[in-house]
Design a protein around this motif. Structure first.
Motif, PDB file in Angstrom:
ATOM      1  N   THR A 189     -77.971  33.910  12.955  1.00 60.95           N
ATOM      2  CA  THR A 189     -77.120  33.213  11.988  1.00 60.95           C
ATOM      3  C   THR A 189     -76.349  34.273  11.206  1.00 60.95           C
ATOM      4  O   THR A 189     -76.604  35.479  11.368  1.00 60.95           O
ATOM      5  CB  THR A 189     -77.963  32.367  11.019  1.00 60.95           C
ATOM      6  OG1 THR A 189     -78.614  33.250  10.077  1.00 60.95           O
ATOM      7  CG2 THR A 189     -79.000  31.537  11.759  1.00 60.95           C
ATOM      8  N   PRO A 190     -75.431  33.872  10.338  1.00 59.18           N
ATOM      9  CA  PRO A 190     -74.720  34.868   9.522  1.00 59.18           C
ATOM     10  C   PRO A 190     -75.642  35.717   8.649  1.00 59.18           C
ATOM     11  O   PRO A 190     -75.242  36.797   8.207  1.00 59.18           O
ATOM     12  CB  PRO A 190     -73.779  34.010   8.670  1.00 59.18           C
ATOM     13  CG  PRO A 190     -73.520  32.807   9.511  1.00 59.18           C
ATOM     14  CD  PRO A 190     -74.824  32.528  10.204  1.00 59.18           C
ATOM     15  N   VAL A 191     -76.868  35.267   8.392  1.00 51.03           N
ATOM     16  CA  VAL A 191     -77.789  36.046   7.561  1.00 51.03           C
ATOM     17  C   VAL A 191     -79.051  36.452   8.322  1.00 51.03           C
ATOM     18  O   VAL A 191     -79.994  36.975   7.735  1.00 51.03           O
ATOM     19  CB  VAL A 191     -78.180  35.244   6.291  1.00 51.03           C
ATOM     20  CG1 VAL A 191     -76.974  35.027   5.405  1.00 51.03           C
ATOM     21  CG2 VAL A 191     -78.836  33.913   6.664  1.00 51.03           C
ATOM     22  N   MET A 206     -74.003  37.495  13.970  1.00 49.20           N
ATOM     23  CA  MET A 206     -73.100  36.351  13.946  1.00 49.20           C
ATOM     24  C   MET A 206     -72.264  36.397  12.681  1.00 49.20           C
ATOM     25  O   MET A 206     -72.789  36.650  11.592  1.00 49.20           O
ATOM     26  CB  MET A 206     -73.908  35.052  14.002  1.00 49.20           C
ATOM     27  CG  MET A 206     -73.064  33.791  13.939  1.00 49.20           C
ATOM     28  SD  MET A 206     -74.131  32.320  14.002  1.00 49.20           S
ATOM     29  CE  MET A 206     -72.911  31.016  13.806  1.00 49.20           C
ATOM     30  N   ASN A 207     -70.967  36.182  12.835  1.00 51.45           N
ATOM     31  CA  ASN A 207     -70.079  36.096  11.670  1.00 51.45           C
ATOM     32  C   ASN A 207     -70.229  34.744  10.992  1.00 51.45           C
ATOM     33  O   ASN A 207     -70.847  33.812  11.540  1.00 51.45           O
ATOM     34  CB  ASN A 207     -68.626  36.316  12.082  1.00 51.45           C
ATOM     35  CG  ASN A 207     -68.369  37.745  12.498  1.00 51.45           C
ATOM     36  OD1 ASN A 207     -69.025  38.668  12.042  1.00 51.45           O
ATOM     37  ND2 ASN A 207     -67.389  37.936  13.373  1.00 51.45           N
ATOM     38  N   ASP A 208     -69.634  34.609   9.824  1.00 57.53           N
ATOM     39  CA  ASP A 208     -69.627  33.306   9.128  1.00 57.53           C
ATOM     40  C   ASP A 208     -68.855  32.279   9.934  1.00 57.53           C
ATOM     41  O   ASP A 208     -67.868  32.587  10.621  1.00 57.53           O
ATOM     42  CB  ASP A 208     -68.978  33.454   7.750  1.00 57.53           C
ATOM     43  CG  ASP A 208     -69.842  34.257   6.802  1.00 57.53           C
ATOM     44  OD1 ASP A 208     -71.076  34.261   6.994  1.00 57.53           O
ATOM     45  OD2 ASP A 208     -69.296  34.880   5.876  1.00 57.53           O
ATOM     46  N   VAL A 209     -69.302  31.031   9.826  1.00 57.72           N
ATOM     47  CA  VAL A 209     -68.585  29.940  10.468  1.00 57.72           C
ATOM     48  C   VAL A 209     -67.415  29.533   9.568  1.00 57.72           C
ATOM     49  O   VAL A 209     -67.552  29.328   8.372  1.00 57.72           O
ATOM     50  CB  VAL A 209     -69.527  28.727  10.693  1.00 57.72           C
ATOM     51  CG1 VAL A 209     -68.734  27.560  11.289  1.00 57.72           C
ATOM     52  CG2 VAL A 209     -70.667  29.117  11.615  1.00 57.72           C
ATOM     53  N   VAL A 210     -66.212  29.439  10.168  1.00 54.71           N
ATOM     54  CA  VAL A 210     -65.008  29.056   9.423  1.00 54.71           C
ATOM     55  C   VAL A 210     -64.552  27.694   9.913  1.00 54.71           C
ATOM     56  O   VAL A 210     -64.313  27.532  11.118  1.00 54.71           O
ATOM     57  CB  VAL A 210     -63.883  30.116   9.598  1.00 54.71           C
ATOM     58  CG1 VAL A 210     -62.615  29.654   8.871  1.00 54.71           C
ATOM     59  CG2 VAL A 210     -64.359  31.471   9.094  1.00 54.71           C
TER      60      VAL A 210
END
Length: 210
Positions: A189-191, A206-210
Motif C-alpha cells: 500500500t502507499p504506507v 506503491m504510490n498514492d492512489v489518485v
C-alpha cells in the motif's frame, strides 16, 4: 510465489578440478543482488543436475597482507602468524584463527563482531626467500545456498527464500536461482512496503492512489 532472481552465465563457469570441491572456482568473485561476493566453497555433490552447496562471502572490504606487516581493513588489524604454500594462520586484532587456525584458499571464519574473514589467495615464500602474502576479504555477509533448501544468511535460515545451484555438466556451473515465496498475507500500500527477506536488495512499493 513472489519472484525468482536468476543469475544465468552467458558462458558456463568451468572448473578444471572435478572433485568433491571445485577448488579453482573458489576464491573468485561473483555479482549477486547488486553486490560482489567471492566463492568461499562450491561442493560438487553426486547429482548430475545440481551442485551440493555454494558458500559466498561479502567482498566489500578486501586487503593484502605480507609476512611481518599489519594492515587495517574494515576496522580490523590483520597480520600473518604462520604461512605455507597452501595454508595461513591469521592474527586479527591480536587473536589467532580459531581451532587449528590453518585456513586454505576459499575458507573463512567468523570474527567477534559478526563479520567474516576469508582467504582469496595464498602466495607463500619459496626457496629464494620471497615474502609470503595473502589476499583476503572481510565482510558482514555469509551466504550459504544448498540446492532446493532455505538460504542461510550468516548461518541463520531465511524462511521463504530458497536457492538452486544448477549444473550444465559435471564440471560446469550453469545458473543460480533465488526463489522468494511467502505463506503470509503480504500487502503493498502507499504506507506498507514488501522487502525481500534477508537480502533487502529488492522491495515493492506503491504510490498514492489518485
Amino acid at each position: 510465489h513472489i519472484l525468482n532472481y536468476t543469475l544465468d552465465f552467458l558462458s558456463d563457469v568451468t572448473s578444471d578440478v572435478v572433485s568433491s570441491r571445485m577448488d579453482d572456482i573458489e576464491g573468485s568473485d561473483i555479482p549477486l543482488m547488486g553486490r560482489t561476493y567471492y566463492v568461499s566453497e562450491l561442493q560438487n555433490g553426486s547429482s548430475t543436475t545440481s551442485f551440493g552447496k555454494l558458500v559466498l562471502l561479502d567482498a566489500a572490504n578486501e586487503g593484502n597482507v605480507a609476512e611481518g606487516e599489519t594492515v587495517t581493513v574494515a576496522g580490523h588489524e590483520v597480520s600473518i602468524d604462520w604461512i605455507d604454500p597452501d595454508e595461513v594462520v591469521f592474527n586479527v586484532d591480536g587473536v589467532l584463527s580459531p581451532g587449528t587456525g590453518k585456513l586454505q584458499k576459499g575458507q573463512s571464519y567468523k570474527l567477534d563482531d559478526g563479520s567474516y574473514i576469508g582467504v582469496k589467495s595464498i602466495k607463500a615464500k619459496d626457496v629464494s626467500g620471497t615474502i609470503g602474502s595473502v589476499s583476503f576479504s572481510i565482510g558482514t555477509g555469509k551466504l550459504e545456498i544448498n540446492h532446493n533448501t532455505d538460504i542461510k544468511m550468516n548461518d541463520n535460515s531465511i524462511t521463504g527464500m530458497k536457492g538452486y545451484v544448477y549444473k550444465a555438466t559435471s564440471d560446469k556451473l550453469d545458473k543460480i536461482v533465488i526463489e522468494w515465496k511467502t505463506d503470509d498475507e503480504s500487502y503493498v500500500t502507499p504506507v506498507s512496503e514488501l522487502t525481500m527477506p534477508g537480502f533487502g536488495a529488492l522491495k515493492f512499493t506503491m504510490n498514492d492512489v489518485v
